[in-house]
Design an enzyme around this catalytic site. Structure first.
Site, PDB file in Angstrom:
ATOM      1  N   GLY A  76       2.564  -2.808   8.264  1.00  0.00           N
ATOM      2  CA  GLY A  76       2.884  -3.031   9.668  1.00  0.00           C
ATOM      3  C   GLY A  76       4.384  -3.274   9.831  1.00  0.00           C
ATOM      4  N   GLU A  99      -6.250  -6.022   3.801  1.00  0.00           N
ATOM      5  CA  GLU A  99      -6.284  -7.240   2.987  1.00  0.00           C
ATOM      6  C   GLU A  99      -7.381  -7.173   1.940  1.00  0.00           C
ATOM      7  OE1 GLU A  99      -3.406  -8.950   4.232  1.00  0.00           O
ATOM      8  OE2 GLU A  99      -3.646  -9.009   2.065  1.00  0.00           O
ATOM      9  N   THR A 144       0.821  -1.214   0.000  1.00  0.00           N
ATOM     10  CA  THR A 144       0.000   0.000   0.000  1.00  0.00           C
ATOM     11  C   THR A 144       0.857   1.267   0.000  1.00  0.00           C
ATOM     12  OG1 THR A 144      -1.725  -1.192   1.187  1.00  0.00           O
ATOM     13  CG2 THR A 144      -1.836   1.201   1.261  1.00  0.00           C
TER      14      THR A 144
HETATM   15  C1  LIG Z   1      -3.316 -14.578  12.233  1.00  0.00           C
HETATM   16  C2  LIG Z   1      -3.398 -13.088  12.239  1.00  0.00           C
HETATM   17  C3  LIG Z   1      -4.305 -12.509  11.178  1.00  0.00           C
HETATM   18  C4  LIG Z   1      -4.532 -11.069  11.398  1.00  0.00           C
HETATM   19  C5  LIG Z   1      -3.323 -10.244  11.004  1.00  0.00           C
HETATM   20  C6  LIG Z   1      -3.487  -9.730   9.595  1.00  0.00           C
HETATM   21  C7  LIG Z   1      -2.519  -8.622   9.310  1.00  0.00           C
HETATM   22  C8  LIG Z   1      -2.717  -8.142   7.893  1.00  0.00           C
HETATM   23  C9  LIG Z   1      -2.463  -6.662   7.773  1.00  0.00           C
HETATM   24  C10 LIG Z   1      -3.006  -6.153   6.491  1.00  0.00           C
HETATM   25  C11 LIG Z   1      -2.050  -6.352   5.324  1.00  0.00           C
HETATM   26  C12 LIG Z   1      -2.518  -5.667   4.088  1.00  0.00           C
HETATM   27  O1  LIG Z   1      -3.508  -4.990   4.053  1.00  0.00           O
HETATM   28  S1  LIG Z   1      -1.559  -5.984   2.748  1.00  0.00           S
HETATM   29  C13 LIG Z   1      -2.308  -5.072   1.462  1.00  0.00           C
HETATM   30  C14 LIG Z   1      -3.675  -5.673   1.068  1.00  0.00           C
HETATM   31  N1  LIG Z   1      -4.153  -5.046  -0.130  1.00  0.00           N
HETATM   32  C15 LIG Z   1      -5.092  -5.592  -0.915  1.00  0.00           C
HETATM   33  O2  LIG Z   1      -5.707  -6.583  -0.589  1.00  0.00           O
HETATM   34  C16 LIG Z   1      -5.322  -4.871  -2.234  1.00  0.00           C
HETATM   35  C17 LIG Z   1      -6.724  -5.170  -2.776  1.00  0.00           C
HETATM   36  N2  LIG Z   1      -6.748  -5.027  -4.221  1.00  0.00           N
HETATM   37  C18 LIG Z   1      -6.564  -6.147  -5.032  1.00  0.00           C
HETATM   38  O3  LIG Z   1      -6.422  -7.295  -4.572  1.00  0.00           O
HETATM   39  C19 LIG Z   1      -6.618  -5.916  -6.524  1.00  0.00           C
HETATM   40  O4  LIG Z   1      -6.353  -4.555  -6.820  1.00  0.00           O
HETATM   41  C20 LIG Z   1      -8.031  -6.288  -7.101  1.00  0.00           C
HETATM   42  C21 LIG Z   1      -8.243  -7.783  -6.964  1.00  0.00           C
HETATM   43  C22 LIG Z   1      -9.135  -5.512  -6.356  1.00  0.00           C
HETATM   44  C23 LIG Z   1      -8.081  -5.884  -8.557  1.00  0.00           C
HETATM   45  O5  LIG Z   1      -6.890  -6.407  -9.145  1.00  0.00           O
HETATM   46  P1  LIG Z   1      -6.687  -6.211 -10.692  1.00  0.00           P
HETATM   47  O6  LIG Z   1      -5.304  -6.581 -10.999  1.00  0.00           O
HETATM   48  O7  LIG Z   1      -7.179  -4.857 -11.064  1.00  0.00           O
HETATM   49  O8  LIG Z   1      -7.642  -7.344 -11.279  1.00  0.00           O
HETATM   50  P2  LIG Z   1      -9.039  -7.166 -11.990  1.00  0.00           P
HETATM   51  O9  LIG Z   1      -8.848  -6.398 -13.252  1.00  0.00           O
HETATM   52  O10 LIG Z   1     -10.049  -6.704 -11.018  1.00  0.00           O
HETATM   53  O11 LIG Z   1      -9.342  -8.704 -12.318  1.00  0.00           O
HETATM   54  C24 LIG Z   1      -8.615  -9.344 -13.368  1.00  0.00           C
HETATM   55  C25 LIG Z   1      -8.733 -10.847 -13.170  1.00  0.00           C
HETATM   56  O12 LIG Z   1      -7.875 -11.235 -12.080  1.00  0.00           O
HETATM   57  C26 LIG Z   1      -8.612 -12.017 -11.142  1.00  0.00           C
HETATM   58  N3  LIG Z   1      -8.013 -11.823  -9.828  1.00  0.00           N
HETATM   59  C27 LIG Z   1      -7.895 -10.661  -9.141  1.00  0.00           C
HETATM   60  N4  LIG Z   1      -7.268 -10.879  -7.974  1.00  0.00           N
HETATM   61  C28 LIG Z   1      -6.995 -12.205  -7.909  1.00  0.00           C
HETATM   62  C29 LIG Z   1      -6.365 -13.039  -6.937  1.00  0.00           C
HETATM   63  N5  LIG Z   1      -5.906 -12.543  -5.747  1.00  0.00           N
HETATM   64  N6  LIG Z   1      -6.255 -14.351  -7.206  1.00  0.00           N
HETATM   65  C30 LIG Z   1      -6.747 -14.855  -8.380  1.00  0.00           C
HETATM   66  N7  LIG Z   1      -7.363 -14.123  -9.351  1.00  0.00           N
HETATM   67  C31 LIG Z   1      -7.472 -12.801  -9.098  1.00  0.00           C
HETATM   68  C32 LIG Z   1     -10.005 -11.484 -11.237  1.00  0.00           C
HETATM   69  O13 LIG Z   1     -10.943 -12.421 -10.722  1.00  0.00           O
HETATM   70  C33 LIG Z   1     -10.135 -11.297 -12.748  1.00  0.00           C
HETATM   71  O14 LIG Z   1     -10.368 -12.555 -13.321  1.00  0.00           O
HETATM   72  P3  LIG Z   1     -11.269 -12.626 -14.692  1.00  0.00           P
HETATM   73  O15 LIG Z   1     -12.612 -12.080 -14.349  1.00  0.00           O
HETATM   74  O16 LIG Z   1     -10.544 -11.775 -15.691  1.00  0.00           O
HETATM   75  O17 LIG Z   1     -11.276 -14.094 -14.997  1.00  0.00           O
HETATM   76  C1  LIG Z   2      -4.817  -1.866  10.347  1.00  0.00           C
HETATM   77  C2  LIG Z   2      -4.294  -1.864   8.927  1.00  0.00           C
HETATM   78  C3  LIG Z   2      -3.136  -2.567   8.629  1.00  0.00           C
HETATM   79  C4  LIG Z   2      -2.620  -2.539   7.327  1.00  0.00           C
HETATM   80  N1  LIG Z   2      -1.454  -3.223   7.056  1.00  0.00           N
HETATM   81  C5  LIG Z   2      -0.949  -3.169   5.813  1.00  0.00           C
HETATM   82  C6  LIG Z   2       0.286  -3.834   5.518  1.00  0.00           C
HETATM   83  O1  LIG Z   2       0.904  -4.451   6.391  1.00  0.00           O
HETATM   84  N2  LIG Z   2       0.779  -3.771   4.248  1.00  0.00           N
HETATM   85  C7  LIG Z   2       0.114  -3.085   3.249  1.00  0.00           C
HETATM   86  O2  LIG Z   2       0.606  -3.067   2.108  1.00  0.00           O
HETATM   87  N3  LIG Z   2      -1.067  -2.454   3.499  1.00  0.00           N
HETATM   88  C8  LIG Z   2      -1.600  -2.477   4.749  1.00  0.00           C
HETATM   89  N4  LIG Z   2      -2.783  -1.834   5.007  1.00  0.00           N
HETATM   90  C9  LIG Z   2      -3.418  -1.036   3.953  1.00  0.00           C
HETATM   91  C10 LIG Z   2      -4.673  -1.718   3.439  1.00  0.00           C
HETATM   92  O3  LIG Z   2      -4.354  -2.871   2.723  1.00  0.00           O
HETATM   93  C11 LIG Z   2      -5.451  -0.719   2.558  1.00  0.00           C
HETATM   94  O4  LIG Z   2      -5.861   0.355   3.377  1.00  0.00           O
HETATM   95  C12 LIG Z   2      -6.658  -1.410   1.928  1.00  0.00           C
HETATM   96  O5  LIG Z   2      -6.231  -2.272   0.916  1.00  0.00           O
HETATM   97  C13 LIG Z   2      -7.663  -0.393   1.373  1.00  0.00           C
HETATM   98  O6  LIG Z   2      -7.062   0.387   0.351  1.00  0.00           O
HETATM   99  P1  LIG Z   2      -7.166   1.982   0.421  1.00  0.00           P
HETATM  100  O7  LIG Z   2      -6.713   2.400   1.746  1.00  0.00           O
HETATM  101  O8  LIG Z   2      -6.506   2.499  -0.795  1.00  0.00           O
HETATM  102  O9  LIG Z   2      -8.714   2.300   0.332  1.00  0.00           O
HETATM  103  P2  LIG Z   2      -9.503   2.883  -0.941  1.00  0.00           P
HETATM  104  O10 LIG Z   2      -9.576   1.857  -1.982  1.00  0.00           O
HETATM  105  O11 LIG Z   2      -8.961   4.215  -1.269  1.00  0.00           O
HETATM  106  O12 LIG Z   2     -10.965   2.983  -0.298  1.00  0.00           O
HETATM  107  C14 LIG Z   2     -11.671   4.218  -0.187  1.00  0.00           C
HETATM  108  C15 LIG Z   2     -13.085   3.988  -0.698  1.00  0.00           C
HETATM  109  O13 LIG Z   2     -13.021   3.782  -2.114  1.00  0.00           O
HETATM  110  C16 LIG Z   2     -13.843   2.680  -2.464  1.00  0.00           C
HETATM  111  N5  LIG Z   2     -13.366   2.032  -3.681  1.00  0.00           N
HETATM  112  C17 LIG Z   2     -12.089   1.839  -4.052  1.00  0.00           C
HETATM  113  N6  LIG Z   2     -12.032   1.162  -5.232  1.00  0.00           N
HETATM  114  C18 LIG Z   2     -13.321   0.930  -5.612  1.00  0.00           C
HETATM  115  C19 LIG Z   2     -13.935   0.284  -6.729  1.00  0.00           C
HETATM  116  N7  LIG Z   2     -13.211  -0.280  -7.701  1.00  0.00           N
HETATM  117  N8  LIG Z   2     -15.283   0.227  -6.766  1.00  0.00           N
HETATM  118  C20 LIG Z   2     -16.016   0.768  -5.767  1.00  0.00           C
HETATM  119  N9  LIG Z   2     -15.509   1.408  -4.691  1.00  0.00           N
HETATM  120  C21 LIG Z   2     -14.171   1.486  -4.625  1.00  0.00           C
HETATM  121  C22 LIG Z   2     -13.697   1.744  -1.261  1.00  0.00           C
HETATM  122  O14 LIG Z   2     -14.790   0.831  -1.223  1.00  0.00           O
HETATM  123  C23 LIG Z   2     -13.729   2.734  -0.106  1.00  0.00           C
HETATM  124  O15 LIG Z   2     -15.066   2.988   0.255  1.00  0.00           O
HETATM  125  C24 LIG Z   2      -3.306  -1.829   6.307  1.00  0.00           C
HETATM  126  C25 LIG Z   2      -4.484  -1.133   6.604  1.00  0.00           C
HETATM  127  C26 LIG Z   2      -4.983  -1.152   7.908  1.00  0.00           C
HETATM  128  C27 LIG Z   2      -6.260  -0.418   8.217  1.00  0.00           C
END
Ligand SMILES: CCCCCCCCCCCC(=O)SCCNC(=O)CCNC(=O)[C@H](O)C(C)(C)COP(=O)(O)OP(=O)(O)OC[C@H]1O[C@@H](n2cnc3c(N)ncnc32)[C@H](O)[C@@H]1OP(=O)(O)O
Ligand SMILES: Cc1cc2nc3c(=O)[nH]c(=O)nc-3n(C[C@H](O)[C@H](O)[C@H](O)COP(=O)(O)OP(=O)(O)OC[C@H]3O[C@@H](n4cnc5c(N)ncnc54)[C@H](O)[C@@H]3O)c2cc1C
Length: 634
Positions: free
Chosen positions: A189, A407, A150
């Site tokens: 984190g 996530e 992020t």
């Molecule tokens: C124990 C302690 C716990 C608790 C402790 C936990 C600590 C964790 C702390 C938090 C850590 C974080 O937040 S880490 C950061 C997390 N961030 C995220 O999760 C980011 C979320 N955004 C995304 O995942 C991506 O941007 C998407 C999936 C929203 C969009 O990706 P994109 O590349 O634009 O793909 P999109 O055009 O939408 O889709 C193209 C094609 O790819 C497919 N596709 C998309 N993603 C995936 C995927 N992951 N796997 C397979 N296929 C996928 C779609 O279905 C689609 O298939 P087709 O239809 O073409 O067949």
């Molecule tokens: C406690 C915590 C721990 C975290 N830890 C990590 C970490 O360790 N590593 C890391 O990389 N990240 C981490 N993150 C970041 C986290 O993964 C992002 O905040 C999360 O993926 C959301 O993305 P954003 O903040 O850009 O929200 P945004 O996507 O900007 O969301 C803002 C608004 O826009 C809307 N929106 C966005 N896209 C669309 C769409 N396509 N269609 C409709 N609505 C949409 C959302 O629904 C939301 O209402 C952490 C976040 C938190 C809160």
């Protein structure tokens, strides 16, 4: 003479004549008797260590002192890990989650990302050579990593990440850069002060072409001094691409570009279990407190009743109690799918990847949002005392609502699920959802309100709402709207369809688990009551979806409402016995409201006494500010 163990008389009465074997449920939730023994052994091993106890409540420490104290304990835990009687992997899993881990590290684990994302990224994305080089170092804690994806400007839209990794064929190096303020990595984190390495997600550029986001191993800090490496703010040098897609400067496309998203899928699967553990804590605290708390007048002239005897309180607490079982069983099903899909992927078979992505998004979004709502209801059900920091509700709520965002922000994940459902429905293709989408109920749409009948209604809603969304998309298409506009203008329908699909998965998991499970009759009875209560509760909450997609009538709803309140009354006598079955130690609950012995008021008083403000009768600020004001005759 042994000290008489206090037990609140009301709780004592609640526990008499329990009709089922609590340990049987404990073993079910732990995954078997051996697992329960292992868990309890591990809890004793960790919670008996005086060095892991907080000298003062964390809420009274400064931000920096909180960090230092949590880091001290986290490092001590890592030392204890080596000698853990339960073995390293089960111990780590327990220490990273909302159960044992948060009993010790109440403000969060500074090393969590190292284990929850950094190491899984190496294991899932690294080549054999890279794993040989880094995994041992990571497991031995000779490096502390995080997962830096992020940025200030992007968290959701990964294709929009700005961090660039440009491959230089001459030096065979990658130059990583943050081209703008919005490209700064933000949120990861441990990134601030703890980690000295990171898996950095960046756009890979080679031969002038962008090949999309890829993971890179980057050293952030000097391993000896912990000082940030030169240029760390704007420029990272010497990163290494964690993947096997660069061969001597030539980019080799992966079989599926989304394999680089695999770490997120793993965490989404894990989060379902973690929010369920937090919900279990909240339900235990609220249920025990509701059986200790006596308030108001139910029968004129009678003693104040236990607040749990109000139907309104049962309506607040028994659905979340049922949800803890529903979510646990669904998370178990998802975990099994994850392992199957991952084993297949390692063999090059990606067929289950779309199902895994669809289901992990659906369940993570559903469990986190429902758990957050239920935790807040549990907090409110405890009145003013539920609002106190020491109740532990604020911390539990903070942890669960975070999971609605991290996530993958839930709305975005719902739309991913919808994309998968629309595609599956249109292609009538294979995969997990074929069971729900193509296996739709044929025959008359009459409603029978048996458990099986209600499950059929859920399936009709799951299929019907996808069809409603597809009809909306087609209508927009006929009006000449571009696909992306049609998609955006159908978002409300798409999200409803995705949520109905997720609920169907949870309902089917609950019902199937009861069918398959080897349960004693008394346990089966009480779990079946909880299952029926929960699926009727959700149906009543979302009755519009069912009216839209089936022949549900007003009479059916009135009948289901009656069934629902009958089940509240039937389950009420077992509420305390059910939460006792969770076997959550007082240290894990960390709340005077939820303690096993029900000695609530004394413990609340003792907690209040710990406040620094209560160490003197008159705080120094009186003389500095209040007294001058009182004398100033404004
Ligand atoms: C124990 C302690 C716990 C608790 C402790 C936990 C600590 C964790 C702390 C938090 C850590 C974080 O937040 S880490 C950061 C997390 N961030 C995220 O999760 C980011 C979320 N955004 C995304 O995942 C991506 O941007 C998407 C999936 C929203 C969009 O990706 P994109 O590349 O634009 O793909 P999109 O055009 O939408 O889709 C193209 C094609 O790819 C497919 N596709 C998309 N993603 C995936 C995927 N992951 N796997 C397979 N296929 C996928 C779609 O279905 C689609 O298939 P087709 O239809 O073409 O067949
Ligand atoms: C406690 C915590 C721990 C975290 N830890 C990590 C970490 O360790 N590593 C890391 O990389 N990240 C981490 N993150 C970041 C986290 O993964 C992002 O905040 C999360 O993926 C959301 O993305 P954003 O903040 O850009 O929200 P945004 O996507 O900007 O969301 C803002 C608004 O826009 C809307 N929106 C966005 N896209 C669309 C769409 N396509 N269609 C409709 N609505 C949409 C959302 O629904 C939301 O209402 C952490 C976040 C938190 C809160």
């Amino acid at each position: 003479m042994s000290k008489e163990i206090y037990e609140n008389p009301d709780l004592k009465k609640e526990r008499q004549n329990c009709p089922f074997n609590k340990e049987e449920i404990t073993h079910l939730l732990d995954g078997g008797k051996e697992k329960t023994i292992e868990r309890k052994q591990l809890e004793n091993y960790i919670l008996s260590d005086e060095q892991l106890k907080d000298a003062v409540p964390m809420e009274y420490l400064s931000h920096a002192d909180k960090y230092a104290e949590e880091l001290r304990k986290a490092c001590l835990l890592m030392h204890k890990l080596a000698d853990s009687p339960a073995g390293q992997v089960p111990t780590l899993r327990a220490l990273m989650g909302a159960g044992l881990g948060s009993a010790v590290l109440k403000e969060g684990n500074p090393l969590a990302l190292h284990y929850v994302m950094f190491i899984p990224a190496l294991m899932g994305q690294g080549t054999i050579d890279q794993q040989a080089k880094w995994l041992e170092k990571a497991y031995n804690l000779n490096m502390i990593g995080t997962y830096a994806q992020t940025e200030l400007g992007h968290g959701t839209f990964l294709r929009g990440l700005e961090t660039r990794a440009t491959y230089d064929p001459k030096t065979q190096e990658f130059i990583l850069e943050s081209p703008s303020l919005t490209a700064y990595k933000w949120w990861p984190g441990s990134l601030g002060k703890t980690a000295n390495y990171a898996v950095v997600m960046a756009q890979l550029y080679t031969k002038g072409k962008c090949e999309g986001t890829h993971p890179f191993m980057v050293q952030l800090r000097d391993e000896e001094t912990h000082e940030p490496l030169p240029g760390i703010v704007n420029m990272w040098l010497n990163p290494v691409c964690i993947s096997s897609y660069i061969h001597y400067g030539t980019y080799v496309k992966p079989t599926n570009s989304k394999l680089s998203y695999a770490t997120m899928v793993f965490v989404r699967v894990v989060v379902c279990q973690d929010v369920t553990t937090n919900l279990r804590k909240a339900v235990t605290i609220a249920t025990r407190y509701s059986c200790v708390r006596r308030q108001s007048e139910l029968k004129p002239g009678d003693r104040e009743p236990q607040v749990m005897d109000y139907q309104a309180q049962q309506n607040k607490l028994l659905p979340p109690l049922a949800a803890t079982f529903a979510f646990q069983l669904a998370a178990d099903h998802l975990w099994n799918l994850y392992h199957t899909a991952n084993n297949n992927i390692e063999q090059g078979d990606l067929e289950l990847l779309p199902d895994l992505h669809g289901l992990s998004c659906a369940l993570k979004a559903l469990c986190s949002s429902e758990a957050a709502n239920f935790v807040e209801v549990c907090r409110q059900s405890c009145g003013g005392h539920g609002y106190m920091s020491c109740s532990n509700f604020p911390r539990i709520y903070g942890q669960v609502t975070a999971a609605e965002t991290y996530e993958g922000e839930n709305t975005v994940l719902w739309l991913q699920v919808a994309r998968y459902l629309v595609k599956t429905r249109k292609e009538q293709s294979g995969g997990l959802s074929v069971k729900y989408l193509i296996g739709e109920e044929k025959g008359p749409k009459t409603v029978d309100t048996t458990l099986e009948g209600i499950v059929k209604l859920y399936r009709r809603a799951a299929v019907g709402l996808v069809d409603v969304a597809i009809a909306e998309l087609d209508k927009s298409g006929r009006k000449g709207e571009a696909p992306h506009d049609a998609w955006n203008h159908a978002a409300v329908y798409l999200i409803k369809a995705a949520q109905a699909h997720a609920r169907l998965f949870v309902v089917e998991s609950f019902v199937d688990s009861l069918k398959e499970g080897k349960l004693s009759a008394p346990v089966r009875t009480v779990l079946s009551q909880l299952c029926e209560l929960f699926i009727i509760y959700w149906l009543l909450e979302r009755s519009g979806d069912f009216f839209l997609c089936s022949n549900l009538t007003k009479q059916d709803l009135l009948l289901l409402n009656s069934k629902y309140v009958e089940l509240l009354a039937a389950i009420r006598p077992q509420a305390v016995n059910l939460v006792d079955s969770f076997d959550l130690r007082d240290e894990v609950l960390n709340s005077p409201l939820g303690c096993w012995d029900g000695n609530v008021y004394q413990r609340l008083f003792d907690e209040a006494a710990k406040s620094p403000l209560n160490q003197s009768n008159v705080h120094e600020s009186f003389h500095k500010y209040l007294k001058p004001l009182l004398k100033s005759n404004l």
